[in-house]
Motif scaffolding. Structure first.
Motif, PDB file in Angstrom:
ATOM      1  N   GLN A  72       0.758  -1.104   0.076  1.00 44.35           N
ATOM      2  CA  GLN A  72      -0.111   0.295   0.049  1.00 44.35           C
ATOM      3  C   GLN A  72       1.007   1.165   0.033  1.00 44.35           C
ATOM      4  O   GLN A  72       0.517   2.587  -0.083  1.00 44.35           O
ATOM      5  CB  GLN A  72      -1.002   0.006   1.291  1.00 44.35           C
ATOM      6  N   LEU A  73       2.294   0.854   0.311  1.00 42.46           N
ATOM      7  CA  LEU A  73       3.188   2.440   0.358  1.00 42.46           C
ATOM      8  C   LEU A  73       3.391   2.729  -1.313  1.00 42.46           C
ATOM      9  O   LEU A  73       3.770   3.950  -1.425  1.00 42.46           O
ATOM     10  CB  LEU A  73       4.306   1.930   0.756  1.00 42.46           C
ATOM     11  N   LYS A  74       2.808   1.830  -2.349  1.00 42.47           N
ATOM     12  CA  LYS A  74       3.330   2.433  -3.584  1.00 42.47           C
ATOM     13  C   LYS A  74       1.982   3.163  -3.990  1.00 42.47           C
ATOM     14  O   LYS A  74       0.933   2.621  -3.673  1.00 42.47           O
ATOM     15  CB  LYS A  74       3.446   0.861  -4.516  1.00 42.47           C
ATOM     16  N   PRO A  75       2.194   3.945  -4.939  1.00 40.94           N
ATOM     17  CA  PRO A  75       1.177   4.769  -5.514  1.00 40.94           C
ATOM     18  C   PRO A  75       0.513   3.882  -6.463  1.00 40.94           C
ATOM     19  O   PRO A  75       0.915   3.244  -6.944  1.00 40.94           O
ATOM     20  CB  PRO A  75       1.615   6.094  -6.008  1.00 40.94           C
ATOM     21  N   VAL A  76      -1.064   4.330  -6.687  1.00 40.21           N
ATOM     22  CA  VAL A  76      -1.736   3.716  -7.440  1.00 40.21           C
ATOM     23  C   VAL A  76      -1.377   4.413  -9.073  1.00 40.21           C
ATOM     24  O   VAL A  76      -1.149   5.342  -9.328  1.00 40.21           O
ATOM     25  CB  VAL A  76      -3.207   3.851  -7.289  1.00 40.21           C
ATOM     26  N   GLY A 124       1.604  -6.961  -7.017  1.00 39.13           N
ATOM     27  CA  GLY A 124       0.994  -6.523  -6.253  1.00 39.13           C
ATOM     28  C   GLY A 124       0.726  -5.010  -6.264  1.00 39.13           C
ATOM     29  O   GLY A 124       0.214  -4.408  -5.442  1.00 39.13           O
ATOM     30  N   VAL A 125       1.392  -4.359  -7.274  1.00 35.94           N
ATOM     31  CA  VAL A 125       1.319  -3.076  -7.532  1.00 35.94           C
ATOM     32  C   VAL A 125      -0.196  -2.631  -7.534  1.00 35.94           C
ATOM     33  O   VAL A 125      -0.862  -3.031  -8.664  1.00 35.94           O
ATOM     34  CB  VAL A 125       2.289  -2.343  -8.674  1.00 35.94           C
ATOM     35  N   PRO A 126      -0.597  -1.555  -6.955  1.00 36.61           N
ATOM     36  CA  PRO A 126      -2.149  -1.185  -7.088  1.00 36.61           C
ATOM     37  C   PRO A 126      -2.195  -0.254  -8.357  1.00 36.61           C
ATOM     38  O   PRO A 126      -1.572   0.560  -8.736  1.00 36.61           O
ATOM     39  CB  PRO A 126      -2.379  -0.154  -5.934  1.00 36.61           C
ATOM     40  N   VAL A 127      -2.953  -0.649  -9.260  1.00 36.67           N
ATOM     41  CA  VAL A 127      -3.463  -0.283 -10.705  1.00 36.67           C
ATOM     42  C   VAL A 127      -4.870   0.351 -10.572  1.00 36.67           C
ATOM     43  O   VAL A 127      -5.866  -0.281  -9.887  1.00 36.67           O
ATOM     44  CB  VAL A 127      -3.136  -1.107 -11.676  1.00 36.67           C
TER      45      VAL A 127
END
Length: 242
Positions: free
Chosen positions: A39-43, A62-65
């Motif tokens: 969740q630390l990575k930006p969408v 797992g990167v949010p897109v």
């Protein structure tokens, strides 16, 4: 206690305390790492992570897109997982290619969420995931169902990106609330803790407990040996009283 005042036991006690402190620090460090998740990575726009004919990079697991488009209900797939199913619906993006979205985790194939496909344009935010490996044997499940989430299982005749999205939010929201599909790798839909690092944190505490256990055991053994080697206490003669 004389035993604890000896040079041997002063050294053992100080060494044990240093180990306990070190193990405690390592446990705290692993606990902090367990709380840092994807969740630390930006969408990011899905086009920055997913592509047609190009497998998802391991760095992007797992990167949010975010994906915007319309659902294709005719090619929906139910993927068998445990006792239930993942509801996977292709999403035709405004850019053209199709992204498979795992939008619900249901207990049965006739659960209300299966047919609750939001009409019109939707925006989905979720964790990018790689396709699962092919099982190697033909599926014995009915049509529209599969043992694994693979590109071949979707049987798409259009441009399908190599990977899928474990949905976390949808705008507008679905009419029927249903449990989300936990991303297998990374993501924020599952637990907020990394279980591997959490287990390491627990292990360091166990090691610290072993230090205390061995310190107590060694001390007990030394006290027992000292008591066995000590000369017997003198016995005072009994005086006869006349």
């Amino acid at each position: 206690m004389r035993t604890l005042a000896t040079g041997k036991w002063v050294a053992l006690t100080l060494g044990g305390l240093l180990l306990i402190v070190a193990f405690g620090v390592l446990s705290w460090w692993q606990w902090q790492r367990a709380q840092r998740d994807q969740q630390l990575k930006p969408v990011q726009p899905w086009t920055e992570v997913l592509a047609v004919g190009q497998p998802l990079s391991t760095d992007d697991y797992g990167v949010p897109v975010t994906v915007t488009g319309t659902y294709d209900a005719t090619h929906q797939l139910l993927v068998k997982h445990g006792r239930g199913f993942w509801v996977v619906t292709p999403l035709r993006t405004v850019e053209g290619p199709v992204v498979a979205v795992a939008r619900a985790d249901v207990a049965s194939a006739d659960a209300p969420a299966v047919s609750d496909i939001t009409p019109g344009t939707v925006t989905v935010v979720g964790a990018a995931q790689p396709f699962e490996g092919d099982p190697g044997t033909p599926s014995t499940l009915p049509p529209g169902q599969s043992d694994r989430l693979t590109e071949s299982a979707l049987a798409a005749s259009y441009d399908l990106v190599d990977g899928w999205v474990a949905m976390e939010t949808q705008t507008p929201p679905a009419a029927v609330a249903a449990p989300l599909v936990p991303p297998a790798i990374g993501g924020t839909a599952g637990a907020g803790l990394r279980l591997q690092n959490l287990s390491y944190a627990f292990q360091w505490l166990v090691f610290a407990g072993f230090v205390v256990f061995f310190w107590v055991r060694l001390l007990r053994d030394d006290l027992r040996e000292a008591a066995a080697e000590a000369p017997p206490a003198p016995v005072e003669p009994v005086r006869e009283v006349y």
